[in-house]
Motif scaffolding. Structure first.
Motif, PDB file in Angstrom:
ATOM      1  N   ASP A 157      78.357  48.713  16.127  1.00 51.64           N
ATOM      2  CA  ASP A 157      79.668  49.330  15.912  1.00 51.64           C
ATOM      3  C   ASP A 157      80.716  48.290  16.298  1.00 51.64           C
ATOM      4  O   ASP A 157      80.740  47.823  17.437  1.00 51.64           O
ATOM      5  CB  ASP A 157      79.797  50.574  16.787  1.00 51.64           C
ATOM      6  N   ILE A 158      81.575  47.899  15.353  1.00 53.02           N
ATOM      7  CA  ILE A 158      82.586  46.879  15.650  1.00 53.02           C
ATOM      8  C   ILE A 158      83.948  47.500  15.987  1.00 53.02           C
ATOM      9  O   ILE A 158      84.964  46.817  15.989  1.00 53.02           O
ATOM     10  CB  ILE A 158      82.726  45.835  14.526  1.00 53.02           C
ATOM     11  N   GLY A 159      83.962  48.790  16.271  1.00 54.82           N
ATOM     12  CA  GLY A 159      85.214  49.445  16.636  1.00 54.82           C
ATOM     13  C   GLY A 159      86.017  49.851  15.421  1.00 54.82           C
ATOM     14  O   GLY A 159      85.516  49.863  14.296  1.00 54.82           O
ATOM     15  N   PRO A 160      87.294  50.185  15.606  1.00 60.44           N
ATOM     16  CA  PRO A 160      88.120  50.681  14.509  1.00 60.44           C
ATOM     17  C   PRO A 160      88.565  49.558  13.576  1.00 60.44           C
ATOM     18  O   PRO A 160      89.537  48.872  13.824  1.00 60.44           O
ATOM     19  CB  PRO A 160      89.313  51.326  15.224  1.00 60.44           C
ATOM     20  N   ARG A 161      87.829  49.359  12.483  1.00 63.68           N
ATOM     21  CA  ARG A 161      88.118  48.299  11.503  1.00 63.68           C
ATOM     22  C   ARG A 161      88.181  48.837  10.087  1.00 63.68           C
ATOM     23  O   ARG A 161      88.008  48.080   9.129  1.00 63.68           O
ATOM     24  CB  ARG A 161      87.054  47.206  11.582  1.00 63.68           C
ATOM     25  N   GLY A 162      88.389  50.147   9.939  1.00 62.60           N
ATOM     26  CA  GLY A 162      88.467  50.714   8.595  1.00 62.60           C
ATOM     27  C   GLY A 162      87.160  50.530   7.842  1.00 62.60           C
ATOM     28  O   GLY A 162      86.075  50.674   8.406  1.00 62.60           O
ATOM     29  N   HIS A 163      87.265  50.158   6.577  1.00 64.50           N
ATOM     30  CA  HIS A 163      86.068  50.027   5.724  1.00 64.50           C
ATOM     31  C   HIS A 163      85.467  48.610   5.786  1.00 64.50           C
ATOM     32  O   HIS A 163      84.659  48.240   4.941  1.00 64.50           O
ATOM     33  CB  HIS A 163      86.416  50.421   4.287  1.00 64.50           C
ATOM     34  N   ILE A 164      85.846  47.842   6.778  1.00 63.43           N
ATOM     35  CA  ILE A 164      85.337  46.479   7.001  1.00 63.43           C
ATOM     36  C   ILE A 164      85.467  45.658   5.714  1.00 63.43           C
ATOM     37  O   ILE A 164      84.510  45.084   5.221  1.00 63.43           O
ATOM     38  CB  ILE A 164      83.894  46.469   7.567  1.00 63.43           C
ATOM     39  N   ASN A 165      86.689  45.615   5.218  1.00 66.83           N
ATOM     40  CA  ASN A 165      86.976  44.911   3.979  1.00 66.83           C
ATOM     41  C   ASN A 165      88.166  43.972   4.179  1.00 66.83           C
ATOM     42  O   ASN A 165      88.476  43.614   5.323  1.00 66.83           O
ATOM     43  CB  ASN A 165      87.223  45.923   2.850  1.00 66.83           C
ATOM     44  N   ALA A 166      88.835  43.595   3.130  1.00 68.52           N
ATOM     45  CA  ALA A 166      89.974  42.667   3.234  1.00 68.52           C
ATOM     46  C   ALA A 166      91.084  43.232   4.113  1.00 68.52           C
ATOM     47  O   ALA A 166      91.771  42.476   4.808  1.00 68.52           O
ATOM     48  CB  ALA A 166      90.506  42.341   1.843  1.00 68.52           C
ATOM     49  N   ASP A 167      91.261  44.549   4.119  1.00 69.91           N
ATOM     50  CA  ASP A 167      92.304  45.179   4.925  1.00 69.91           C
ATOM     51  C   ASP A 167      91.976  45.200   6.417  1.00 69.91           C
ATOM     52  O   ASP A 167      92.827  45.558   7.222  1.00 69.91           O
ATOM     53  CB  ASP A 167      92.538  46.622   4.454  1.00 69.91           C
ATOM     54  N   SER A 168      90.770  44.829   6.787  1.00 73.26           N
ATOM     55  CA  SER A 168      90.343  44.873   8.189  1.00 73.26           C
ATOM     56  C   SER A 168      90.779  43.659   8.998  1.00 73.26           C
ATOM     57  O   SER A 168      90.581  43.626  10.209  1.00 73.26           O
ATOM     58  CB  SER A 168      88.816  45.030   8.268  1.00 73.26           C
ATOM     59  N   GLY A 169      91.325  42.644   8.340  1.00 70.29           N
ATOM     60  CA  GLY A 169      91.829  41.472   9.048  1.00 70.29           C
ATOM     61  C   GLY A 169      90.754  40.616   9.698  1.00 70.29           C
ATOM     62  O   GLY A 169      90.985  39.995  10.731  1.00 70.29           O
ATOM     63  N   LEU A 170      89.595  40.529   9.083  1.00 70.00           N
ATOM     64  CA  LEU A 170      88.477  39.787   9.669  1.00 70.00           C
ATOM     65  C   LEU A 170      88.491  38.298   9.338  1.00 70.00           C
ATOM     66  O   LEU A 170      87.760  37.527   9.948  1.00 70.00           O
ATOM     67  CB  LEU A 170      87.149  40.387   9.205  1.00 70.00           C
ATOM     68  N   GLY A 171      89.266  37.892   8.349  1.00 65.44           N
ATOM     69  CA  GLY A 171      89.282  36.489   7.943  1.00 65.44           C
ATOM     70  C   GLY A 171      87.899  36.063   7.468  1.00 65.44           C
ATOM     71  O   GLY A 171      87.253  36.751   6.678  1.00 65.44           O
ATOM     72  N   ASP A 172      87.426  34.926   7.985  1.00 66.52           N
ATOM     73  CA  ASP A 172      86.093  34.428   7.615  1.00 66.52           C
ATOM     74  C   ASP A 172      84.970  35.173   8.340  1.00 66.52           C
ATOM     75  O   ASP A 172      83.806  34.923   8.082  1.00 66.52           O
ATOM     76  CB  ASP A 172      85.976  32.936   7.923  1.00 66.52           C
ATOM     77  N   TRP A 173      85.295  36.055   9.224  1.00 66.28           N
ATOM     78  CA  TRP A 173      84.383  36.915   9.975  1.00 66.28           C
ATOM     79  C   TRP A 173      83.179  36.139  10.513  1.00 66.28           C
ATOM     80  O   TRP A 173      82.036  36.320  10.090  1.00 66.28           O
ATOM     81  CB  TRP A 173      83.959  38.107   9.140  1.00 66.28           C
TER      82      TRP A 173
END
Length: 189
Positions: A157-173
């Motif tokens: 569980d990575i916490g509140p990150r929405g749908h883990i997509n471009a809108d999640s602000g992960l960059g290169d993750w």
């Protein structure tokens, strides 16, 4: 791992594909070892067509391969492994990173996607990691935990990150690439 081929990574986007800011697209830009599986219809996904396309991609790839799946790509992986793949095809898969599982019973599940329910709850024949967000509108934590347990997957569980997509602000993750690297996949920075 000297002398052994590093696995290529088959990138499996979900409904409507993954755009420019999505971690999958960014990973592809980092290395030619990341290869997107081009599904026949991103707007009207059909399980049979998507699973047959994945099967052809695995058949065409040199072993070993790993999957970097997002959303509907995760369900495609589970259906492919449980209902479509031959033993020889399954033996080519070194592992799967399954991110943001959508629940077909959720109200937000795309109604244009057909054949993705009920989700197979059979142990996957390769190592896997399920990554979930605590506020994903397409699939809740209980659903992703149920799938992870049934599939024999590690659950994160990575916490509140929405749908883990471009809108999640992960960059290169980077963290996601490290998890993918646990299957022997390239982890280019």
């Amino acid at each position: 791992m000297s002398g052994q081929k590093q696995p290529d990574t088959l990138v499996l986007p979900g409904y409507q594909n993954s755009g420019a800011g999505h971690w999958q697209t960014r990973w592809e830009a980092l290395s030619p070892a990341f290869v997107r599986v081009q599904m026949p219809d991103w707007e009207h996904p059909q399980r049979d067509a998507w699973c047959r396309t994945l099967d052809a991609a695995v058949a065409a790839a040199d072993a070993p391969v790993v999957f970097a799946a997002h959303s509907l790509g995760c369900l495609t992986t589970a259906f492919w492994a449980s209902q479509y793949a031959s033993a020889a095809q399954l033996a080519k898969v070194a592992g799967a990173l399954l991110v943001a599982l959508p629940d077909p019973a959720e109200a937000h599940f795309p109604r244009d996607a057909t054949g993705f329910a009920p989700v197979p709850l059979k142990r996957l024949p390769f190592p896997s990691i399920v990554v979930a967000s605590s506020d994903d509108p397409y699939g809740g934590v209980p659903f992703s935990k149920t799938c992870a347990n049934a599939w024999g997957s590690r659950w994160i569980d990575i916490g509140p990150r929405g749908h883990i997509n471009a809108d999640s602000g992960l960059g290169d993750w980077n963290e996601g690439r490290e998890w993918l690297g646990s299957f022997g996949a390239p982890n280019r920075r």
